[in-house]
Design a protein around this motif. Structure first.
Motif, PDB file in Angstrom:
ATOM      1  N   SER A  36       0.833  -1.214   0.000  1.00 41.86           N
ATOM      2  CA  SER A  36       0.000   0.000   0.000  1.00 41.86           C
ATOM      3  C   SER A  36       0.858   1.251   0.000  1.00 41.86           C
ATOM      4  CB  SER A  36      -0.912   0.017   1.228  1.00 41.86           C
ATOM      5  OG  SER A  36      -1.748  -1.100   1.229  1.00 41.86           O
ATOM      6  N   CYS A  37       2.006   1.166   0.687  1.00 44.98           N
ATOM      7  CA  CYS A  37       2.916   2.315   0.746  1.00 44.98           C
ATOM      8  C   CYS A  37       3.460   2.633  -0.640  1.00 44.98           C
ATOM      9  CB  CYS A  37       4.060   2.020   1.717  1.00 44.98           C
ATOM     10  SG  CYS A  37       5.155   3.423   1.929  1.00 44.98           S
ATOM     11  N   GLN A  38       3.853   1.590  -1.355  1.00 44.07           N
ATOM     12  CA  GLN A  38       4.371   1.765  -2.717  1.00 44.07           C
ATOM     13  C   GLN A  38       3.309   2.381  -3.626  1.00 44.07           C
ATOM     14  OE1 GLN A  38       7.383   1.491  -3.586  1.00 44.07           O
ATOM     15  NE2 GLN A  38       7.385   1.405  -5.808  1.00 44.07           N
ATOM     16  N   LYS A  39       2.086   1.891  -3.484  1.00 43.31           N
ATOM     17  CA  LYS A  39       0.963   2.392  -4.287  1.00 43.31           C
ATOM     18  C   LYS A  39       0.708   3.870  -3.960  1.00 43.31           C
ATOM     19  CE  LYS A  39      -3.876   1.323  -5.123  1.00 43.31           C
ATOM     20  NZ  LYS A  39      -5.039   0.812  -4.408  1.00 43.31           N
ATOM     21  N   LEU A  40       0.743   4.198  -2.675  1.00 48.90           N
ATOM     22  CA  LEU A  40       0.520   5.580  -2.226  1.00 48.90           C
ATOM     23  C   LEU A  40       1.580   6.523  -2.800  1.00 48.90           C
ATOM     24  CD1 LEU A  40      -0.372   6.635   1.415  1.00 48.90           C
ATOM     25  CD2 LEU A  40       1.229   7.961   0.063  1.00 48.90           C
ATOM     26  N   LEU A  41       2.843   6.090  -2.744  1.00 44.48           N
ATOM     27  CA  LEU A  41       3.935   6.927  -3.246  1.00 44.48           C
ATOM     28  C   LEU A  41       3.806   7.171  -4.755  1.00 44.48           C
ATOM     29  CD1 LEU A  41       6.926   5.406  -1.232  1.00 44.48           C
ATOM     30  CD2 LEU A  41       5.988   7.693  -0.937  1.00 44.48           C
ATOM     31  N   LEU A  42       3.457   6.125  -5.481  1.00 46.82           N
ATOM     32  CA  LEU A  42       3.293   6.272  -6.936  1.00 46.82           C
ATOM     33  C   LEU A  42       2.106   7.180  -7.268  1.00 46.82           C
ATOM     34  CD1 LEU A  42       4.046   2.598  -8.043  1.00 46.82           C
ATOM     35  CD2 LEU A  42       5.532   4.595  -8.339  1.00 46.82           C
ATOM     36  N   GLN A  43       1.046   7.073  -6.474  1.00 42.72           N
ATOM     37  CA  GLN A  43      -0.124   7.940  -6.653  1.00 42.72           C
ATOM     38  C   GLN A  43       0.261   9.404  -6.391  1.00 42.72           C
ATOM     39  OE1 GLN A  43      -3.630   6.470  -4.552  1.00 42.72           O
ATOM     40  NE2 GLN A  43      -4.576   8.489  -4.638  1.00 42.72           N
ATOM     41  N   ALA A  44       1.091   9.614  -5.355  1.00 40.53           N
ATOM     42  CA  ALA A  44       1.549  10.972  -5.017  1.00 40.53           C
ATOM     43  C   ALA A  44       2.386  11.549  -6.148  1.00 40.53           C
ATOM     44  CB  ALA A  44       2.362  10.933  -3.723  1.00 40.53           C
ATOM     45  N   LYS A  45       3.273  10.709  -6.696  1.00 41.64           N
ATOM     46  CA  LYS A  45       4.146  11.155  -7.790  1.00 41.64           C
ATOM     47  C   LYS A  45       3.312  11.541  -9.022  1.00 41.64           C
ATOM     48  CE  LYS A  45       8.421   9.863 -10.138  1.00 41.64           C
ATOM     49  NZ  LYS A  45       9.189  11.039  -9.725  1.00 41.64           N
ATOM     50  N   ASN A  59       2.337   2.378  16.502  1.00 40.77           N
ATOM     51  CA  ASN A  59       1.636   3.415  17.271  1.00 40.77           C
ATOM     52  C   ASN A  59       1.382   4.723  16.514  1.00 40.77           C
ATOM     53  OD1 ASN A  59       4.145   4.752  17.441  1.00 40.77           O
ATOM     54  ND2 ASN A  59       4.645   3.727  19.364  1.00 40.77           N
ATOM     55  N   ARG A  60       1.682   4.761  15.206  1.00 43.63           N
ATOM     56  CA  ARG A  60       1.369   5.980  14.444  1.00 43.63           C
ATOM     57  C   ARG A  60       1.380   5.696  12.941  1.00 43.63           C
ATOM     58  NH1 ARG A  60       3.973  10.132  16.227  1.00 43.63           N
ATOM     59  NH2 ARG A  60       4.901   9.046  17.984  1.00 43.63           N
ATOM     60  N   THR A  61       0.628   6.517  12.216  1.00 44.13           N
ATOM     61  CA  THR A  61       0.741   6.576  10.751  1.00 44.13           C
ATOM     62  C   THR A  61       0.801   8.052  10.396  1.00 44.13           C
ATOM     63  OG1 THR A  61      -0.470   4.523  10.368  1.00 44.13           O
ATOM     64  CG2 THR A  61      -0.355   6.066   8.544  1.00 44.13           C
ATOM     65  N   GLU A  62       1.839   8.433   9.643  1.00 40.02           N
ATOM     66  CA  GLU A  62       2.014   9.845   9.291  1.00 40.02           C
ATOM     67  C   GLU A  62       2.495   9.993   7.851  1.00 40.02           C
ATOM     68  OE1 GLU A  62       3.224  11.657  13.674  1.00 40.02           O
ATOM     69  OE2 GLU A  62       4.823  11.325  12.205  1.00 40.02           O
ATOM     70  N   LEU A  63       2.027  11.077   7.207  1.00 41.76           N
ATOM     71  CA  LEU A  63       2.557  11.481   5.908  1.00 41.76           C
ATOM     72  C   LEU A  63       3.185  12.853   6.086  1.00 41.76           C
ATOM     73  CD1 LEU A  63       0.726   9.163   4.897  1.00 41.76           C
ATOM     74  CD2 LEU A  63       0.052  10.619   2.992  1.00 41.76           C
ATOM     75  N   HIS A  64       4.425  12.987   5.634  1.00 42.96           N
ATOM     76  CA  HIS A  64       5.129  14.268   5.709  1.00 42.96           C
ATOM     77  C   HIS A  64       5.462  14.664   4.275  1.00 42.96           C
ATOM     78  CE1 HIS A  64       5.984  13.022   9.909  1.00 42.96           C
ATOM     79  NE2 HIS A  64       6.200  11.845   9.358  1.00 42.96           N
ATOM     80  N   GLY A  65       4.873  15.761   3.794  1.00 44.46           N
ATOM     81  CA  GLY A  65       5.154  16.098   2.400  1.00 44.46           C
ATOM     82  C   GLY A  65       4.639  17.456   1.981  1.00 44.46           C
ATOM     83  N   PHE A  66       4.933  17.799   0.727  1.00 42.75           N
ATOM     84  CA  PHE A  66       4.561  19.093   0.154  1.00 42.75           C
ATOM     85  C   PHE A  66       3.197  18.992  -0.520  1.00 42.75           C
ATOM     86  CE2 PHE A  66       9.091  19.477   0.619  1.00 42.75           C
ATOM     87  CZ  PHE A  66       9.238  20.800   1.036  1.00 42.75           C
ATOM     88  N   ALA A  67       2.374  19.985  -0.262  1.00 40.93           N
ATOM     89  CA  ALA A  67       1.046  20.012  -0.882  1.00 40.93           C
ATOM     90  C   ALA A  67       0.527  21.443  -0.883  1.00 40.93           C
ATOM     91  CB  ALA A  67       0.088  19.110  -0.109  1.00 40.93           C
ATOM     92  N   ALA A  68      -0.384  21.720  -1.822  1.00 38.93           N
ATOM     93  CA  ALA A  68      -1.035  23.034  -1.840  1.00 38.93           C
ATOM     94  C   ALA A  68      -2.028  23.118  -0.685  1.00 38.93           C
ATOM     95  CB  ALA A  68      -1.742  23.241  -3.166  1.00 38.93           C
ATOM     96  N   HIS A  69      -2.576  21.942  -0.290  1.00 39.35           N
ATOM     97  CA  HIS A  69      -3.543  21.872   0.805  1.00 39.35           C
ATOM     98  C   HIS A  69      -3.386  20.508   1.479  1.00 39.35           C
ATOM     99  CE1 HIS A  69      -7.428  21.606   2.877  1.00 39.35           C
ATOM    100  NE2 HIS A  69      -7.458  22.928   2.792  1.00 39.35           N
ATOM    101  N   PRO A  70      -3.520  20.439   2.824  1.00 40.01           N
ATOM    102  CA  PRO A  70      -3.301  19.142   3.500  1.00 40.01           C
ATOM    103  C   PRO A  70      -4.259  18.048   3.044  1.00 40.01           C
ATOM    104  CG  PRO A  70      -4.198  20.790   5.036  1.00 40.01           C
ATOM    105  CD  PRO A  70      -3.779  21.508   3.803  1.00 40.01           C
ATOM    106  N   TYR A  71      -5.436  18.440   2.499  1.00 45.31           N
ATOM    107  CA  TYR A  71      -6.398  17.425   2.065  1.00 45.31           C
ATOM    108  C   TYR A  71      -5.804  16.507   0.994  1.00 45.31           C
ATOM    109  CZ  TYR A  71     -10.545  15.009   0.506  1.00 45.31           C
ATOM    110  OH  TYR A  71     -11.427  14.007   0.182  1.00 45.31           O
ATOM    111  N   GLN A  72      -4.858  17.029   0.195  1.00 45.02           N
ATOM    112  CA  GLN A  72      -4.179  16.178  -0.799  1.00 45.02           C
ATOM    113  C   GLN A  72      -3.535  14.972  -0.133  1.00 45.02           C
ATOM    114  OE1 GLN A  72      -2.035  19.757  -2.707  1.00 45.02           O
ATOM    115  NE2 GLN A  72      -1.862  18.172  -4.258  1.00 45.02           N
ATOM    116  N   LEU A  73      -2.893  15.215   1.009  1.00 53.40           N
ATOM    117  CA  LEU A  73      -2.210  14.129   1.729  1.00 53.40           C
ATOM    118  C   LEU A  73      -3.220  13.236   2.455  1.00 53.40           C
ATOM    119  CD1 LEU A  73       0.854  16.073   3.224  1.00 53.40           C
ATOM    120  CD2 LEU A  73       0.680  14.908   1.030  1.00 53.40           C
ATOM    121  N   ILE A  74      -4.266  13.858   3.014  1.00 50.98           N
ATOM    122  CA  ILE A  74      -5.300  13.072   3.716  1.00 50.98           C
ATOM    123  C   ILE A  74      -5.975  12.113   2.732  1.00 50.98           C
ATOM    124  CG2 ILE A  74      -7.520  13.214   4.943  1.00 50.98           C
ATOM    125  CD1 ILE A  74      -6.509  16.023   5.955  1.00 50.98           C
ATOM    126  N   LYS A  75      -6.257  12.607   1.533  1.00 47.02           N
ATOM    127  CA  LYS A  75      -6.898  11.762   0.509  1.00 47.02           C
ATOM    128  C   LYS A  75      -5.984  10.594   0.118  1.00 47.02           C
ATOM    129  CE  LYS A  75      -9.376  11.917  -3.908  1.00 47.02           C
ATOM    130  NZ  LYS A  75      -8.794  10.679  -4.410  1.00 47.02           N
TER     131      LYS A  75
END
Length: 418
Positions: A36-45, A59-75
């Motif tokens: 799923s991580c690989q799929k997520l990264l390719l989708q982001a690219k 104990n956590r799941t986090e995305l750290h990255g560049f976006a115009a709006h955080p909803y891009q990362l939440i989606k």
């Protein structure tokens, strides 16, 4: 702390959830396996995100990255996990720019761990970085940030005693067994799952229980055999799991599956059975606890155990925070330098153009003009001028943005931006 400019169009965000507000069930819905991580990264690219880190631990799941709006990362997160946006919003946190950077420093240095000073996260952060790098999502900012967090983590480990004494999920599970199972050295222990937590638990079991009746089972048998060979333990086939559970006194489940691997119909306890589930999402069905003779304890309950070791660690938090401040300040300075580097480069180019025109003019005007010597002298002067500007921009008490604007205006610079 001053809010530093990071990207012209995008901001740097951390979106995520952790043990503080999200229980194991919710964390399980948002956990991300390797596929799923690989799929997520390719989708982001594919959506033109140029820098992203994905960390998913027990104990956590986090995305750290560049976006115009955080909803891009939440989606991205919700598209690639079983969790919904509504569930995420109930327990989530969103940090932007400096707050996101500071948060990653606290996570990577064990200050935000479920068990204070647990440095497991740093190896997971390194893996996250290499995954991103493979698909071209580790831009210079992400790379430098990861290296800075790793540097801070190393310094805290060596310069403070925040990780002194054995305290981790693996250690906490063994302490629980020692406190709750009498004559543990005579009991049968079955470890199901030999990933990192499984291996660490195995080492702690051998060290602290003096028990030689430990059996290992893993879906991939050769992985279990490698660990068993190291400690001279018994390995059984995955098909023997049900039979082994019937004869064991303690079952430790450290599998990394996305759904339960131990169900009610696998367990027929004729004697007291303690089951420790060290997995997120939970790998033991909740209804197993309804069975007679069974005690089921999950990772979150183990992590709440506090002892003298943890209390002692707390006194080193201020020292760790000072180290983070130092390394963070170096990172911010690098960030600021990157911001004005294109202007300094354009200034150097402009001065060189002026120099070339003047040397060309002088060489025609003066018969014995030494162009080589003049070239060396003028290059040194250009170097000194640009260094002077760079040093000025590094000063903490000046408004770098205004200075950059003025330099561009005075020299009429064409600045190249990526």
């Amino acid at each position: 702390m001053q809010r530093y400019h990071i990207s012209k169009h995008n901001s740097f965000y951390t979106i995520g959830l952790n043990y503080k507000k999200a229980d194991a069930n919710i964390r399980g819905k948002f956990s991300i396996d390797d596929a799923s991580c690989q799929k997520l990264l390719l989708q982001a690219k594919a959506s033109d995100i140029d820098g992203l880190l994905v960390t998913s631990t027990c104990n956590r799941t986090e995305l750290h990255g560049f976006a115009a709006h955080p909803y891009q990362l939440i989606k991205l997160l919700c598209d690639n996990t079983k969790g919904s946006v509504e569930e995420f919003q109930e327990v989530a946190y969103i940090y932007k720019n400096n707050e996101a950077i500071s948060h990653l420093f606290r996570v990577g240095t064990g200050l935000d761990s479920q068990i204070l000073g647990d440095f497991e996260i740093i190896s997971q952060l390194k893996r996250s970085f290499y995954r991103s790098k493979k698909v071209g999502l580790a831009n210079p900012f992400i790379e430098r940030l990861c290296n800075s967090v790793i540097q801070a983590s190393k310094r805290i480990k060596t310069e403070t005693e925040i990780s002194s004494g054995a305290t981790s999920v693996a250690f906490a599970s063994v302490q629980y067994i020692l406190k709750n199972i009498p004559d543990i050295s005579e009991k049968n222990i079955l470890l199901f799952g030999t990933g990192k937590i499984g291996r660490n638990t195995c080492e702690n079991l051998i060290k602290h229980t003096k028990n030689s009746h430990i059996t290992l089972i893993n879906r991939t048998k050769d992985r279990a055999e490698r660990i068993a060979g190291k400690f001279n333990l018994v390995v059984k086939d995955y098909g023997d799991l049900q039979t082994e559970i019937r004869t064991t006194d303690v079952l430790i489940v450290a599998t990394g599956a996305q759904s339960p691997t131990i169900s009610k119909d696998l367990v027929y306890p004729k004697k007291p059975l303690l089951i420790l589930d060290l997995s997120v999402p939970k790998n033991v069905s909740d209804d197993v606890a309804d069975l007679d003779n069974v005690s089921l304890v999950h990772l979150d309950q183990l992590s709440q155990m506090t002892d003298a070791t943890l209390e002692r660690r707390k006194q080193f938090i201020p020292q760790a925070e000072l180290i983070i401040e130092e390394v963070l300040a170096e990172f911010i300075q690098w960030l600021e330098t990157r911001k004005f580097a294109p202007v300094i480069k354009a200034l150097k180019k402009k001065l060189k153009t002026m120099k070339d025109a003047e040397l060309n003019y002088q060489s025609k005007k003066i018969s014995d003009f030494n162009s080589e010597q003049a070239d060396v002298v003028t290059d040194r002067i250009i170097q000194k001028i640009t260094r002077q500007f760079a040093n000025h921009l590094k000063e903490s008490d000046i408004d770098a943005d205004t200075s950059l604007e003025l330099i561009q205006k005075v020299f009429q610079l064409q600045v190249e931006t990526k």
